[in-house]
Design a protein around this motif. Structure first.
Motif, PDB file in Angstrom:
ATOM      1  N   ILE A 151       0.517   5.892 -19.989  1.00  0.00           N
ATOM      2  CA  ILE A 151       0.712   6.674 -18.558  1.00  0.00           C
ATOM      3  C   ILE A 151       1.407   5.605 -17.913  1.00  0.00           C
ATOM      4  CG2 ILE A 151      -0.482   7.341 -16.680  1.00  0.00           C
ATOM      5  CD1 ILE A 151      -3.171   8.193 -18.238  1.00  0.00           C
ATOM      6  N   LEU A 152       2.654   6.493 -17.144  1.00  0.00           N
ATOM      7  CA  LEU A 152       3.461   5.619 -16.216  1.00  0.00           C
ATOM      8  C   LEU A 152       3.169   5.943 -14.692  1.00  0.00           C
ATOM      9  CD1 LEU A 152       6.079   3.686 -16.046  1.00  0.00           C
ATOM     10  CD2 LEU A 152       7.305   5.957 -15.874  1.00  0.00           C
ATOM     11  N   ILE A 153       3.306   4.811 -13.885  1.00  0.00           N
ATOM     12  CA  ILE A 153       3.104   5.077 -12.450  1.00  0.00           C
ATOM     13  C   ILE A 153       4.558   4.922 -11.971  1.00  0.00           C
ATOM     14  CG2 ILE A 153       2.397   4.391 -10.347  1.00  0.00           C
ATOM     15  CD1 ILE A 153      -0.158   3.133 -12.064  1.00  0.00           C
ATOM     16  N   ALA A 154       4.928   6.066 -11.282  1.00  0.00           N
ATOM     17  CA  ALA A 154       6.359   5.869 -10.661  1.00  0.00           C
ATOM     18  C   ALA A 154       5.976   5.519  -9.249  1.00  0.00           C
ATOM     19  CB  ALA A 154       6.951   7.076 -10.826  1.00  0.00           C
ATOM     20  N   SER A 155       6.117   4.368  -8.996  1.00  0.00           N
ATOM     21  CA  SER A 155       5.654   3.831  -7.643  1.00  0.00           C
ATOM     22  C   SER A 155       6.445   4.220  -6.453  1.00  0.00           C
ATOM     23  CB  SER A 155       5.353   2.218  -7.447  1.00  0.00           C
ATOM     24  OG  SER A 155       6.781   1.620  -7.689  1.00  0.00           O
ATOM     25  N   HIS A 156       6.146   4.262  -5.255  1.00  0.00           N
ATOM     26  CA  HIS A 156       6.746   4.517  -4.051  1.00  0.00           C
ATOM     27  C   HIS A 156       6.913   3.506  -3.125  1.00  0.00           C
ATOM     28  CE1 HIS A 156       6.041   9.110  -4.510  1.00  0.00           C
ATOM     29  NE2 HIS A 156       5.079   8.682  -5.141  1.00  0.00           N
ATOM     30  N   CYS A 157       7.972   3.441  -2.296  1.00  0.00           N
ATOM     31  CA  CYS A 157       7.949   2.411  -1.453  1.00  0.00           C
ATOM     32  C   CYS A 157       6.939   2.224  -0.504  1.00  0.00           C
ATOM     33  CB  CYS A 157       9.364   2.504  -0.702  1.00  0.00           C
ATOM     34  SG  CYS A 157       9.555   1.272   0.395  1.00  0.00           S
ATOM     35  N   TYR A 179       6.585   1.247   2.037  1.00  0.00           N
ATOM     36  CA  TYR A 179       7.016   1.435   3.621  1.00  0.00           C
ATOM     37  C   TYR A 179       7.472   3.006   3.739  1.00  0.00           C
ATOM     38  CZ  TYR A 179       7.323  -3.716   2.674  1.00  0.00           C
ATOM     39  OH  TYR A 179       6.995  -4.925   2.208  1.00  0.00           O
ATOM     40  N   ASP A 180       7.276   3.647   2.807  1.00  0.00           N
ATOM     41  CA  ASP A 180       7.671   5.080   3.124  1.00  0.00           C
ATOM     42  C   ASP A 180       6.470   5.763   3.555  1.00  0.00           C
ATOM     43  OD1 ASP A 180      10.182   5.447   2.247  1.00  0.00           O
ATOM     44  OD2 ASP A 180       9.579   5.905  -0.058  1.00  0.00           O
ATOM     45  N   ASN A 181       6.737   6.972   4.059  1.00  0.00           N
ATOM     46  CA  ASN A 181       5.772   7.744   4.675  1.00  0.00           C
ATOM     47  C   ASN A 181       4.846   8.186   3.640  1.00  0.00           C
ATOM     48  OD1 ASN A 181       4.115   9.566   6.153  1.00  0.00           O
ATOM     49  ND2 ASN A 181       5.639  10.740   6.916  1.00  0.00           N
ATOM     50  N   PRO A 182       3.593   8.013   3.623  1.00  0.00           N
ATOM     51  CA  PRO A 182       2.580   8.471   2.641  1.00  0.00           C
ATOM     52  C   PRO A 182       2.298  10.198   2.953  1.00  0.00           C
ATOM     53  CG  PRO A 182       1.636   7.292   3.970  1.00  0.00           C
ATOM     54  CD  PRO A 182       3.007   7.021   4.519  1.00  0.00           C
ATOM     55  N   HIS A 183       2.452  10.334   3.890  1.00  0.00           N
ATOM     56  CA  HIS A 183       1.962  11.943   4.355  1.00  0.00           C
ATOM     57  C   HIS A 183       3.377  12.701   4.811  1.00  0.00           C
ATOM     58  CE1 HIS A 183      -1.924  10.119   4.656  1.00  0.00           C
ATOM     59  NE2 HIS A 183      -1.256   9.345   5.455  1.00  0.00           N
ATOM     60  N   GLY A 184       4.286  12.251   3.868  1.00  0.00           N
ATOM     61  CA  GLY A 184       5.619  13.378   4.251  1.00  0.00           C
ATOM     62  C   GLY A 184       5.602  14.724   3.955  1.00  0.00           C
ATOM     63  N   TYR A 185       4.635  15.082   3.003  1.00  0.00           N
ATOM     64  CA  TYR A 185       4.443  16.461   2.646  1.00  0.00           C
ATOM     65  C   TYR A 185       3.053  16.957   3.032  1.00  0.00           C
ATOM     66  CZ  TYR A 185       8.843  16.032   0.181  1.00  0.00           C
ATOM     67  OH  TYR A 185      10.010  15.781  -0.241  1.00  0.00           O
ATOM     68  N   GLY A 186       2.497  16.428   4.046  1.00  0.00           N
ATOM     69  CA  GLY A 186       1.052  16.950   4.401  1.00  0.00           C
ATOM     70  C   GLY A 186      -0.100  15.808   4.215  1.00  0.00           C
ATOM     71  N   LYS A 187      -0.982  16.079   4.517  1.00  0.00           N
ATOM     72  CA  LYS A 187      -1.974  15.112   4.284  1.00  0.00           C
ATOM     73  C   LYS A 187      -2.430  14.405   2.810  1.00  0.00           C
ATOM     74  CE  LYS A 187      -6.795  14.039   4.713  1.00  0.00           C
ATOM     75  NZ  LYS A 187      -8.066  14.526   4.276  1.00  0.00           N
ATOM     76  N   MET A 188      -1.854  13.093   2.513  1.00  0.00           N
ATOM     77  CA  MET A 188      -2.193  12.798   1.317  1.00  0.00           C
ATOM     78  C   MET A 188      -3.690  12.139   0.963  1.00  0.00           C
ATOM     79  SD  MET A 188       0.132   9.911  -0.688  1.00  0.00           S
ATOM     80  CE  MET A 188      -0.685   8.227  -0.620  1.00  0.00           C
ATOM     81  N   ILE A 189      -4.005  12.008  -0.058  1.00  0.00           N
ATOM     82  CA  ILE A 189      -5.488  11.675  -0.205  1.00  0.00           C
ATOM     83  C   ILE A 189      -5.669  10.194   0.115  1.00  0.00           C
ATOM     84  CG2 ILE A 189      -7.231  11.178  -2.192  1.00  0.00           C
ATOM     85  CD1 ILE A 189      -5.496  12.987  -3.845  1.00  0.00           C
ATOM     86  N   ALA A 241      -4.712   6.530   2.486  1.00  0.00           N
ATOM     87  CA  ALA A 241      -4.124   6.111   3.849  1.00  0.00           C
ATOM     88  C   ALA A 241      -2.598   6.082   3.504  1.00  0.00           C
ATOM     89  CB  ALA A 241      -4.942   5.068   4.455  1.00  0.00           C
ATOM     90  N   ASP A 242      -2.099   5.143   2.586  1.00  0.00           N
ATOM     91  CA  ASP A 242      -0.837   4.499   2.327  1.00  0.00           C
ATOM     92  C   ASP A 242      -0.918   4.431   0.783  1.00  0.00           C
ATOM     93  OD1 ASP A 242      -2.050   2.068   1.737  1.00  0.00           O
ATOM     94  OD2 ASP A 242      -1.797   1.542   3.682  1.00  0.00           O
ATOM     95  N   PHE A 243       0.638   3.779   0.284  1.00  0.00           N
ATOM     96  CA  PHE A 243       0.808   3.844  -1.192  1.00  0.00           C
ATOM     97  C   PHE A 243       0.082   2.475  -1.812  1.00  0.00           C
ATOM     98  CE2 PHE A 243       4.526   6.337   0.142  1.00  0.00           C
ATOM     99  CZ  PHE A 243       3.995   7.500  -0.640  1.00  0.00           C
ATOM    100  N   GLN A 244      -0.150   1.642  -0.845  1.00  0.00           N
ATOM    101  CA  GLN A 244      -1.143   0.356  -1.571  1.00  0.00           C
ATOM    102  C   GLN A 244      -2.470   0.778  -1.739  1.00  0.00           C
ATOM    103  OE1 GLN A 244      -0.749  -3.217   0.850  1.00  0.00           O
ATOM    104  NE2 GLN A 244      -2.574  -3.998   0.230  1.00  0.00           N
TER     105      GLN A 244
END
Length: 166
Positions: free
Chosen positions: A1-7, A9-19, A21-24
């Motif tokens: 399984i590969l995790i394609a990480s996000h920055c 510092y990007d907005n974690p809620h750019g497409y609505g509520k994410m599960i 608080a942030d990518f960390q």
């Protein structure tokens, strides 16, 4: 399984509520899940990562079974080496990698949510059920759906802004 990480510092809620608080917080959660599975886990930072990204990832995955791979590693190489699944929150790998035969798991709301070429987990319980019990490749991906998504996402939809109306 590969995790394609996000920055981080990007907005974690750019497409609505994410599960999360942030990518960390997202990545910390994935380290806990990874440690409870028999799968080999890898993380591939985005190729144009910002300063301190690699250091932050290393701190989070330290002591877990997730292995950091070179950001310049190609997805073709990863496929040849046996990676089958990719996890993202809402990344473009969701519509790019099914074309290469990967099964993509979106963890949260994402632009691909109306299509069946990915798994879409909108809560932790659903994600854990998938990872621990029901993880299977998505067979017979309809490439036309991916092409339709790409057209709608990149050409048909335009954000209204101060100067132009869509």
């Amino acid at each position: 399984i590969l995790i394609a990480s996000h920055c981080f510092y990007d907005n974690p809620h750019g497409y609505g509520k994410m599960i999360f608080a942030d990518f960390q917080e997202w990545l910390i959660y994935l380290t806990r899940v990874a440690n409870k599975t028999k799968h080999d886990w890898y993380i591939k930072p985005h190729r144009d990562y910002l300063p301190n990204t690699i250091e932050n990832i290393n701190k989070i995955i330290q002591g877990s079974k997730i292995k950091l791979i070179d950001p310049d590693t190609s997805f073709h190489q990863l496929k040849k080496e046996g990676v089958e699944y990719v996890i993202t929150a809402y990344g473009s790998v969701g519509h790019e990698l099914p074309l290469l035969g990967f099964t993509v798991i979106n963890l949260g709301y994402n632009p691909h949510i109306c299509y069946k070429f990915n798994y879409h987990c909108l809560d932790k319980k659903n994600f854990e059920k998938l990872i621990y019990k029901k993880l299977r490749p998505i067979k017979n991906v309809n490439f036309n759906d991916i092409y339709k998504f790409f057209y709608v996402h990149h050409y048909l939809m335009h954000q209204d802004n101060f100067f132009f109306k869509s």
